[in-house]
Design a protein around this motif. Sequence first.
Motif, PDB file in Angstrom:
ATOM      1  N   SER A 325     -20.569 -20.796 -26.762  1.00 59.97           N
ATOM      2  CA  SER A 325     -19.910 -22.042 -26.381  1.00 59.97           C
ATOM      3  C   SER A 325     -19.633 -22.089 -24.886  1.00 59.97           C
ATOM      4  O   SER A 325     -19.887 -23.106 -24.224  1.00 59.97           O
ATOM      5  CB  SER A 325     -18.602 -22.191 -27.162  1.00 59.97           C
ATOM      6  N   ILE A 326     -19.119 -20.988 -24.336  1.00 64.31           N
ATOM      7  CA  ILE A 326     -18.807 -20.953 -22.900  1.00 64.31           C
ATOM      8  C   ILE A 326     -20.076 -21.077 -22.066  1.00 64.31           C
ATOM      9  O   ILE A 326     -20.111 -21.805 -21.060  1.00 64.31           O
ATOM     10  CB  ILE A 326     -18.036 -19.662 -22.566  1.00 64.31           C
ATOM     11  N   CYS A 327     -21.144 -20.408 -22.481  1.00 64.67           N
ATOM     12  CA  CYS A 327     -22.416 -20.506 -21.755  1.00 64.67           C
ATOM     13  C   CYS A 327     -22.981 -21.925 -21.834  1.00 64.67           C
ATOM     14  O   CYS A 327     -23.528 -22.445 -20.847  1.00 64.67           O
ATOM     15  CB  CYS A 327     -23.421 -19.505 -22.311  1.00 64.67           C
ATOM     16  N   ALA A 328     -22.860 -22.568 -23.003  1.00 67.30           N
ATOM     17  CA  ALA A 328     -23.351 -23.936 -23.150  1.00 67.30           C
ATOM     18  C   ALA A 328     -22.576 -24.888 -22.246  1.00 67.30           C
ATOM     19  O   ALA A 328     -23.150 -25.795 -21.634  1.00 67.30           O
ATOM     20  CB  ALA A 328     -23.244 -24.374 -24.608  1.00 67.30           C
ATOM     21  N   MET A 329     -21.260 -24.682 -22.164  1.00 69.12           N
ATOM     22  CA  MET A 329     -20.458 -25.536 -21.273  1.00 69.12           C
ATOM     23  C   MET A 329     -20.821 -25.291 -19.814  1.00 69.12           C
ATOM     24  O   MET A 329     -20.796 -26.225 -18.991  1.00 69.12           O
ATOM     25  CB  MET A 329     -18.974 -25.265 -21.503  1.00 69.12           C
ATOM     26  N   ASN A 330     -21.169 -24.063 -19.475  1.00 67.75           N
ATOM     27  CA  ASN A 330     -21.596 -23.771 -18.103  1.00 67.75           C
ATOM     28  C   ASN A 330     -22.869 -24.535 -17.741  1.00 67.75           C
ATOM     29  O   ASN A 330     -23.018 -25.024 -16.614  1.00 67.75           O
ATOM     30  CB  ASN A 330     -21.824 -22.272 -17.927  1.00 67.75           C
ATOM     31  N   THR A 331     -23.792 -24.638 -18.690  1.00 65.89           N
ATOM     32  CA  THR A 331     -25.034 -25.371 -18.401  1.00 65.89           C
ATOM     33  C   THR A 331     -24.749 -26.859 -18.185  1.00 65.89           C
ATOM     34  O   THR A 331     -25.383 -27.499 -17.347  1.00 65.89           O
ATOM     35  CB  THR A 331     -26.049 -25.206 -19.544  1.00 65.89           C
ATOM     36  N   VAL A 332     -23.792 -27.411 -18.936  1.00 62.03           N
ATOM     37  CA  VAL A 332     -23.435 -28.820 -18.745  1.00 62.03           C
ATOM     38  C   VAL A 332     -22.783 -29.022 -17.373  1.00 62.03           C
ATOM     39  O   VAL A 332     -23.056 -30.006 -16.680  1.00 62.03           O
ATOM     40  CB  VAL A 332     -22.503 -29.306 -19.866  1.00 62.03           C
ATOM     41  N   LEU A 333     -21.918 -28.082 -16.989  1.00 66.30           N
ATOM     42  CA  LEU A 333     -21.302 -28.158 -15.659  1.00 66.30           C
ATOM     43  C   LEU A 333     -22.359 -28.153 -14.564  1.00 66.30           C
ATOM     44  O   LEU A 333     -22.313 -28.952 -13.627  1.00 66.30           O
ATOM     45  CB  LEU A 333     -20.351 -26.978 -15.456  1.00 66.30           C
ATOM     46  N   LEU A 334     -23.303 -27.224 -14.673  1.00 65.60           N
ATOM     47  CA  LEU A 334     -24.365 -27.145 -13.675  1.00 65.60           C
ATOM     48  C   LEU A 334     -25.195 -28.421 -13.659  1.00 65.60           C
ATOM     49  O   LEU A 334     -25.603 -28.895 -12.593  1.00 65.60           O
ATOM     50  CB  LEU A 334     -25.254 -25.932 -13.963  1.00 65.60           C
ATOM     51  N   SER A 335     -25.450 -28.973 -14.837  1.00 62.55           N
ATOM     52  CA  SER A 335     -26.228 -30.208 -14.926  1.00 62.55           C
ATOM     53  C   SER A 335     -25.523 -31.354 -14.207  1.00 62.55           C
ATOM     54  O   SER A 335     -26.154 -32.110 -13.448  1.00 62.55           O
ATOM     55  CB  SER A 335     -26.451 -30.561 -16.398  1.00 62.55           C
ATOM     56  N   ASN A 336     -24.214 -31.492 -14.421  1.00 60.87           N
ATOM     57  CA  ASN A 336     -23.457 -32.559 -13.763  1.00 60.87           C
ATOM     58  C   ASN A 336     -23.406 -32.356 -12.252  1.00 60.87           C
ATOM     59  O   ASN A 336     -23.611 -33.303 -11.476  1.00 60.87           O
ATOM     60  CB  ASN A 336     -22.039 -32.624 -14.328  1.00 60.87           C
TER      61      ASN A 336
END
Length: 659
Positions: A325-336
């Motif tokens: 979950s934390i890694c998935a949220m990191n990818t969304v942060l990077l995407s934004n």
Amino acid sequence: MVSRLPRSAELTRFCQKLNRVKTLEDDMMETAFNRCLTTFDLTLLGVGGMVGSGLYVLTGTVAKDIAGPAIIISFIIAAFASLLAALCYAEFGAHVPKTGSAYMFTYISVGEIWAFLIGWNVILEYMIGGAAVARAWSGYLDSIFDHKIKNFTETHVGTWSVPFLAHYPDFLASGILLIATAFISFGARVSSWLNHVFSAISMGVILFIIVMGFILAKPQNWGPAEGGFAPYGISGIMGGTATCFYAFVGFDVIAASSEEARNPQKAVPRAIAISLGLATGAYILVSTVLTLMVPWKSLDPESALADAFFQRGYSWAGFIVAVGSICAMNTVLLSNLFSLPRIVYAMAEDGLFFQVFSRVHPHTQVPVVAIVVFGILMSVLALIFDLEALVQFLSIGTLLAYTFVAASVIVLRFQRGKSQASNSPSESGNAPPTSAETIGASEPKEYESFSDKLNLVGKEKAQSQREPGQLKAAFDPYLDFLSDFYPGEVVTVAVIILMVSALCLCSILVFGKNQLHLPPWSYNLLITLFVLAFVFSLALIGVHEQQKKKQTFQLPLVPLTPALSILLNIYLMLKLNYMTWLRFSVWLIAGLLVYFGYGIWHSKENLREAQGHVISARYVVFPSSSLEETVQTVQPSTQPSQGLDETADGEEEEAEAKR
């Protein structure tokens, strides 16, 4: 003293300023950015933007409260709806490999003010989205440590009770955004590598969830004893679809990165298709195993996956789920954080936003000023604001962008290409008249080049090869009056009719029975009328010629596919509550102040128009005489501020004296 009212000519020129479109460069592959991203890089960026916290939070919420196990059907329908919008982005990303995404696509086809407003809303969307994910990341990590971080902050820093502000400052969320901003500023290659790492871990965890989930699956959890597969019926499935649709928001990061792709014509469409397929598969399979592992009624909406493993006696799996979950949220942060500065850069580069944001670092080849400034703003949002009240902004901004991109596909498909407009003599003959032509048929007429005039002197409707936007030859006997319009003019009007009829149709569907309390006969009559108007606009577009098949990806079934996307997006926008529309209106007004205070005056298209007015040579043609005797060069006026009428009168007197 009474102020002079603006003349119709001035109002016309002002409207033309608002609706002018962007002029594309001859070499669209030329860029200040580093074209280093492959199809694989773009695909992982898209997957990272779509498969985030929604997989770990949204699935449990929709399954328990809205759709039950039929959440699977909801995701399938939502994926199809997202595909309509994604294909529109794919065509533009391949055809126009420039950063800016929805803003750029709208600018080159619809008009400047609409493009600015789309870009303005996308900026807010990315800022709130990134800050919201950072707070979710912080809260999830805090829950792992039994809320010790929250308790420590409240004890030593304090709490607030102010509207629109968070209950306590979230330093962890703010800090992770600043760290991510630092990594993004190192360049696209570093950002892509970091996204690869987090995406690989996230996809590995998803694979673990799917495999373990099927091992622990109990088919009876879909049985009648638990309420069946679709306990909430069709309404629950469609309600779940509306919520699940937002899980697929994020593929536009691929279009925003097209200026940094090595081969955008092929990489962008492939990356969008593959990433959307992977995200759809992940959501469907995880939803399947989640509702098969435990009864859907017992799901914990806040941590459904971890709780499901806990209920089955595999509490150790909860740690693996937390890491994913934390890694998935990191990818969304990077995407934004990857997309937002590039939208800002595109607007600043066109002169519609403050010029300082268009600076590209010579070494990292990224818009470092935009990255740093908006990264800090995003961290401030996450630090002090209550984002739950603002998160619905994400929906309306995204849907509005999807709607305009779909409309832009139709408009652009029925316009002449750049080479057609400038190189083909037979096609330049149908160019719209210049301003001097509107004075009168008996007066001199101005054209940009002599070759244009050679073709406009003898106008011929029948041509062996029709331009895009012209009436198809097969419909000449029936719709000959449409041939009198300039190519693309009827299509533009038809697109406006299509959008208005779609808006009215969706308004009746959403508000007709409950809010407006329409009687059945009135409700059915209005539905029928607006459906007919929608179909009529599609037919009107369909009888005109499209652009020829190109080597780059093109959306199939135009105008039907983008029209369905427009209809769906408007319907979902109208389902949002009125407070969202009120806040959106306030943000829109702020955007208009920025545009009319800065953008309209500093626009590169505005400067290009001013330069072209001063230096271009013109030719005057008198329809009463032969072409060879009457075509004479007219030098540009040394006082461009004089009115159109004075210029035309002076040219007529000069030409009459020479005759």
